[in-house]
Every structure is written in C-alpha cells, then in structure tokens.
Design an enzyme around this catalytic site. Structure first.
Site, mmCIF file in Angstrom:
data_model
loop_
_atom_site.group_PDB
_atom_site.id
_atom_site.type_symbol
_atom_site.label_atom_id
_atom_site.label_comp_id
_atom_site.label_asym_id
_atom_site.label_seq_id
_atom_site.Cartn_x
_atom_site.Cartn_y
_atom_site.Cartn_z
ATOM 1 C CB SER A 237 -0.900 0.015 1.235
ATOM 2 O OG SER A 237 -1.502 1.293 1.384
ATOM 3 C CE1 TYR B 91 -4.122 -2.471 4.819
ATOM 4 C CE2 TYR B 91 -3.493 -0.205 4.353
ATOM 5 C CZ TYR B 91 -3.841 -1.472 3.911
ATOM 6 O OH TYR B 91 -3.914 -1.724 2.559
HETATM 7 N N1 LIG Z 1 -8.564 -0.924 -2.262
HETATM 8 C C1 LIG Z 1 -7.581 -0.090 -1.982
HETATM 9 O O1 LIG Z 1 -7.737 1.152 -2.067
HETATM 10 C C2 LIG Z 1 -6.226 -0.614 -1.570
HETATM 11 C C3 LIG Z 1 -5.176 0.286 -1.475
HETATM 12 C C4 LIG Z 1 -3.915 -0.167 -1.108
HETATM 13 C C5 LIG Z 1 -3.706 -1.517 -0.876
HETATM 14 N N2 LIG Z 1 -4.742 -2.370 -0.954
HETATM 15 C C6 LIG Z 1 -4.455 -3.803 -0.695
HETATM 16 O O2 LIG Z 1 -4.897 -4.565 -1.797
HETATM 17 C C7 LIG Z 1 -5.325 -5.851 -1.376
HETATM 18 C C8 LIG Z 1 -6.737 -6.106 -1.874
HETATM 19 O O3 LIG Z 1 -7.570 -5.046 -1.428
HETATM 20 P P1 LIG Z 1 -9.093 -4.885 -1.912
HETATM 21 O O4 LIG Z 1 -9.452 -3.467 -1.754
HETATM 22 O O5 LIG Z 1 -9.287 -5.561 -3.233
HETATM 23 O O6 LIG Z 1 -9.805 -5.696 -0.752
HETATM 24 P P2 LIG Z 1 -11.232 -6.410 -0.646
HETATM 25 O O7 LIG Z 1 -12.095 -6.021 -1.775
HETATM 26 O O8 LIG Z 1 -11.680 -6.170 0.750
HETATM 27 O O9 LIG Z 1 -10.817 -7.951 -0.814
HETATM 28 C C9 LIG Z 1 -9.980 -8.539 0.145
HETATM 29 C C10 LIG Z 1 -9.676 -9.967 -0.255
HETATM 30 O O10 LIG Z 1 -8.867 -10.529 0.792
HETATM 31 C C11 LIG Z 1 -9.491 -11.696 1.265
HETATM 32 N N3 LIG Z 1 -9.341 -11.868 2.702
HETATM 33 C C12 LIG Z 1 -9.560 -10.947 3.688
HETATM 34 N N4 LIG Z 1 -9.415 -11.520 4.898
HETATM 35 C C13 LIG Z 1 -9.100 -12.837 4.669
HETATM 36 C C14 LIG Z 1 -8.862 -13.948 5.509
HETATM 37 N N5 LIG Z 1 -8.924 -13.865 6.840
HETATM 38 N N6 LIG Z 1 -8.582 -15.133 4.931
HETATM 39 C C15 LIG Z 1 -8.540 -15.254 3.594
HETATM 40 N N7 LIG Z 1 -8.774 -14.235 2.739
HETATM 41 C C16 LIG Z 1 -9.059 -13.044 3.281
HETATM 42 C C17 LIG Z 1 -10.967 -11.541 0.965
HETATM 43 O O11 LIG Z 1 -11.554 -12.841 0.883
HETATM 44 P P3 LIG Z 1 -13.115 -13.121 1.218
HETATM 45 O O12 LIG Z 1 -13.868 -11.888 0.858
HETATM 46 O O13 LIG Z 1 -13.408 -14.309 0.370
HETATM 47 O O14 LIG Z 1 -13.173 -13.428 2.688
HETATM 48 C C18 LIG Z 1 -10.931 -10.807 -0.366
HETATM 49 O O15 LIG Z 1 -10.812 -11.710 -1.424
HETATM 50 C C19 LIG Z 1 -5.195 -5.854 0.145
HETATM 51 O O16 LIG Z 1 -3.967 -6.440 0.532
HETATM 52 C C20 LIG Z 1 -5.191 -4.375 0.500
HETATM 53 O O17 LIG Z 1 -4.530 -4.109 1.724
HETATM 54 C C21 LIG Z 1 -5.997 -1.965 -1.308
#
Ligand SMILES: NC(=O)c1ccc[n+]([C@@H]2O[C@H](COP(=O)([O-])OP(=O)(O)OC[C@H]3O[C@@H](n4cnc5c(N)ncnc54)[C@H](OP(=O)(O)O)[C@@H]3O)[C@@H](O)[C@H]2O)c1
Length: 268
Positions: free
Chosen positions: A160, A173
């Site tokens: 991130s 985080y």
């Molecule tokens: N969106 C942003 O703005 C942003 C910015 C910077 C970095 N990121 C990083 O990018 C990555 C994806 O983010 P996103 O926004 O796409 O998130 P998201 O839509 O909330 O999706 C998160 C994913 O992680 C899985 N996950 C969460 N907890 C878990 C657990 N206990 N066991 C197994 N799987 C788990 C979820 O699986 P289930 O739903 O099937 O449980 C889901 O597939 C993350 O590492 C996040 O920190 C995101």
C-alpha cells in the site's frame, strides 16, 4: 470474518494439455476487488489460476466462471488466512488440486484486511488479526510453497502507498504493509539464485467494494483521493492488475526486491 470455510473447496485444477507448459498462478484474496482483477488478468495472459477466497466462496466461483467463459483456466480454493493453520490449509488444497507433480509459477499475496484504526482505537485483537492476514500469512505461505514454486517463478505482494505517505489514522495497517515490504526485500535476495523475482505493488486509493464503503461513510474521501493524485482520479483495479501482470511476465524478469508505486502519483 464470520463464515470461514470449514474445509477448503479444492476443485480439481483444469488439466494442462499434453506437451504444453502452462504456467500456474495462485492469487490470494481473489474473490473480489484487486485480487479478482489480477486473477482475471493473469488468466487472460494464459496462466491457469488458483482463485483463493477466505469466506466469499460465491465470489471466487464467479471469478472462476468469468475466467472460464473467457476461455481461460481457473479453480477456486478456500482457506481462512487469519487462522493459525490457514497457510497450511491453502498449501494442502493447492497441492491436492495441481497433483503430486504440479508446480506453481506465480504466487500473488493479495489477501488483506484494511479497515483499521489509529493509535487511540487499535485493540490487541485487531492488531493480531491485521498482522495474521497481512504479514503472517504471506510469510508462511511463501515458506510452504517455495518447494513447488518453479525456478524462474514470481512472487508479487500487494502492499500500500501508506508505507510512503504518513496517514496516522491507518497506523497499524501501515505497519503491516511495511513488514510486507521488508519481507519482499529480504526474500528477493534469498531466492534470487533460483531466478525467482519478488516484488511489491503499492496501490493508493483503488475503487473496490472496500473503498466504496469508505466513500459512502465519508463523502469527501473520493474527492480527496482525486485531489492528491497527480493523475487526478481514484485508481481502478486494472491499474494494479496491469503492474502485477508485468511483474509476472518475462518482461518483468529483471526487476526484483522492489516496491512499485501504484498510487497514480499521490502526494508527489
Ligand atoms: N482498495 C484499496 O484502495 C487498496 C489500497 C492499497 C492496498 N490495498 C491492498 O490490496 C489488497 C486487496 O484489497 P481490496 O481493496 O481488493 O480488498 P477487498 O475487496 O476487501 O478484498 C480482500 C480480499 O482478501 C481476502 N481476505 C480478507 N481476509 C481474509 C482472511 N482472513 N482469509 C482469507 N482471505 C481473506 C478476501 O476474501 P473473502 O472476501 O473471500 O473473505 C478478499 O478476497 C489488500 O492487501 C489491500 O490491503 C488496497
């Protein structure tokens, strides 16, 4: 997570046509958001993709269906990565799906939890959960999967922009993503002799289900994200998936131990 799977949904991996060297990728947290887009993109690039989910089996199955409908190959695997044995469960499910002689070529550590508190609000329980999913799981999944990761393979972690930009409201985080980037740096040195590259992609604000909840709770948040980006908009999941696809490709083979900024030039 409320409904972690009781047993991994280890569908049989689609067979590799005889005589062809199809590469296989595992994308954690591919039931939605950035992970799903990376899974779909790698499948379009010709990889057979293991679509991992935590609790959202339907989301993972929808991703597999979309990949299959587009002519790609994918299968779903469930494991709760907050659980102590989560990385072991996922490793066992993957190995069962790809068979005793199967290999992995690309490992994408994308699963993450991010709805975090600042210093005043963080509890030990939330801290443990953040570090379990965002740090412990990538470390032990890497440990367990290195024996089946082919020489010349790729490890990609989704970090991130908060490791570069001070946002105290997300302090714990940000600490997890800092640890993930250290893992990337150290691991790149360790596995370099096998031709394996290890890199992180560090997104800024990306339009996903998770951020849409934040946009709804704070109407000024999307405008803030647009304003701080040199490119003047909120990021899209394909902005991140394209970078992951480059790192997974042969063109990305001379990049290792790096954090690739994917914030659209936020806070330059
Ligand atoms: N969106 C942003 O703005 C942003 C910015 C910077 C970095 N990121 C990083 O990018 C990555 C994806 O983010 P996103 O926004 O796409 O998130 P998201 O839509 O909330 O999706 C998160 C994913 O992680 C899985 N996950 C969460 N907890 C878990 C657990 N206990 N066991 C197994 N799987 C788990 C979820 O699986 P289930 O739903 O099937 O449980 C889901 O597939 C993350 O590492 C996040 O920190 C995101």
């Amino acid at each position: 997570m409320s409904a972690s799977p009781t047993a991994p949904a280890a569908s049989t991996a689609p067979a590799t046509p005889a005589g062809t060297a199809v590469r296989t990728a595992l994308v954690t947290g591919a039931s939605k958001g950035i992970g799903r887009e990376i899974a779909e993109r790698l499948a379009r690039d010709g990889l057979r993709v293991a679509v991992h989910y935590g609790s959202d089996r339907a989301g993972a199955e929808a991703a597999v269906a979309a990949i299959t409908a587009a002519g790609g190959r994918a299968f779903a695997l469930g494991a709760d990565l907050a659980a102590a044995d989560g990385p072991g469960t996922l490793t066992d499910a993957l190995r069962a799906a790809i068979g005793p002689d199967g290999h992995l070529d690309v490992l994408v550590h994308n699963a993450g939890v991010g709805e975090s508190s600042g210093l005043a609000e963080i509890t030990p329980e939330e801290y443990d959960r953040l570090f379990a999913v965002n740090v412990r799981a990538p470390l032990f999944l890497t440990q367990r999967l290195l024996p089946v990761l082919r020489d010349g393979g790729r490890i990609i972690a989704v970090s991130s922009g908060v490791t570069r930009i001070a946002l105290p409201a997300m302090l714990p985080y940000a600490m997890t993503k800092g640890a993930l980037e250290v893992l990337v740096h150290q691991l790149a040195q360790q596995v370099g002799p096998r031709g394996i590259t290890v890199n992180a992609v560090a997104p800024g604000v990306i339009d996903t289900e998770r951020t849409r909840r934040q946009f709804a709770a704070d109407p000024g948040f999307a405008a803030y994200a647009e304003e701080v980006s040199a490119l003047g908009r909120v990021g899209r999941v394909d902005d991140v998936a394209g970078i992951a696809a480059f790192l997974a490709s042969s063109d990305g083979g001379w990049v290792t131990g790096q954090v690739i900024d994917a914030t659209g030039g936020s806070h330059l």
